[in-house]
Scaffold this active site. Structure first.
Site, PDB file in Angstrom:
ATOM      1  N   GLU A  40       0.828  -1.207   0.000  1.00  0.00           N
ATOM      2  CA  GLU A  40       0.000   0.000   0.000  1.00  0.00           C
ATOM      3  C   GLU A  40       0.867   1.263   0.000  1.00  0.00           C
ATOM      4  OE1 GLU A  40      -3.590   1.972   2.722  1.00  0.00           O
ATOM      5  OE2 GLU A  40      -2.181   0.559   3.643  1.00  0.00           O
ATOM      6  N   LYS A 110      -9.655   2.806  -2.119  1.00  0.00           N
ATOM      7  CA  LYS A 110      -9.864   2.295  -0.756  1.00  0.00           C
ATOM      8  C   LYS A 110     -11.118   2.895  -0.135  1.00  0.00           C
ATOM      9  CE  LYS A 110      -7.235   1.794   3.572  1.00  0.00           C
ATOM     10  NZ  LYS A 110      -5.973   2.191   4.259  1.00  0.00           N
ATOM     11  N   CYS A 145      -5.482  -2.890   3.127  1.00  0.00           N
ATOM     12  CA  CYS A 145      -5.085  -2.724   4.516  1.00  0.00           C
ATOM     13  C   CYS A 145      -6.281  -2.696   5.497  1.00  0.00           C
ATOM     14  CB  CYS A 145      -4.216  -1.474   4.654  1.00  0.00           C
ATOM     15  SG  CYS A 145      -3.160  -1.457   6.125  1.00  0.00           S
TER      16      CYS A 145
END
Length: 255
Positions: A40, A110, A145
């Site tokens: 990431e 995200k 994540c």
């Protein structure tokens, strides 16, 4: 399917441009793989919040072009980690998947932005949809994540037909026990293999936990786990996951 995760360190003083150069070299000489996954915000470094505004670029103006060239030369599918995508006045934490011809197969912004000891939620705009990308290797669901803490996103991607999940991350060492549990849980509860690629070492004052891994549909972790920079590789048989779902029909109604 041979999967390789490139677990990256973030040396003090290394600029994002220098890191892009280093990653390109690593990819050029990396292991034989069908699918490669990066971490990431590997370019700027997740915790380098002061650099977000200056480094954010449209996808076609950032490091993706150089990565796509490597994917084409090597004939692999590349989950290009996440980078800072600028779209008008907004910045997004965006993962792209590049195909073996260097083509952009799909991208994911995200959805769940992190706020604990992080400025991500302050600086970035969230995505608004789960994403599953058709590829020559099957349908790949993307999460990033902190998304690991939201099982409903993985259940949705499974319902969308995902054959594999990929999870670029910058997961701190202080909570690496959660990483171990959550990566396995998301695979177990959906009966779907998962490849999770983390960073390692100091990243702007935060120690990242490494332990990148490939998890099969039964929740077994494959590939050597490490807290050192380098490659984590393992083989996954997508047909095994389909056979396991038939053998153990988790989603069939009770009674």
């Amino acid at each position: 399917m041979n999967i390789a995760c490139l677990q990256l360190s973030y040396p003090a003083g290394e600029s994002p441009s220098a890191r892009v150069d280093r990653v390109v070299r690593e990819l050029e000489r990396g292991p034989d793989a069908d699918l490669v996954v990066l971490p990431e915000l590997w370019d700027v470094g997740y915790f380098a919040f002061d650099g977000y505004e200056a480094w954010g670029k449209p996808l076609d103006a950032g490091p993706l072009r150089r990565l796509a060239a490597v994917a084409q030369v090597r004939g692999l599918i590349l989950v290009a980690g996440s980078v800072l995508e600028r779209d008008g006045g907004a910045l997004h934490n965006t993962v792209s998947i590049v195909g073996p011809q260097g083509e952009l197969l799909g991208a994911y912004r995200k959805r769940h932005l992190f706020a604990y000891a992080s400025r991500e939620r302050e600086l970035l705009s969230p995505g608004d949809a789960s994403v599953v990308v058709p590829t020559p290797l099957g349908r790949i669901g993307i999460a990033t994540c902190f998304d690991l803490r939201f099982p409903e996103q993985f259940a949705e991607m499974r319902e969308m037909g995902a054959d594999l999940f990929v999870v670029p991350a910058a997961w701190p060492a202080a909570r690496i026990g959660h990483w171990d549990v959550l990566t396995r849980a998301r695979a177990i509860e959906t009966q779907t293999p998962l490849a999770a690629c983390n960073g390692v070492g100091d990243c702007s004052g935060v120690e990242l936990g490494g332990s990148s891994r490939i998890v099969d549909a039964r929740g077994e972790v494959r590939g050597p786990l490490s807290v050192d920079p380098g490659w984590t590789c393992a083989e996954i048989d997508p047909e095994d996951a389909h056979a396991y779902r038939s053998e153990f029909p988790l989603r069939d109604p009770i009674g």
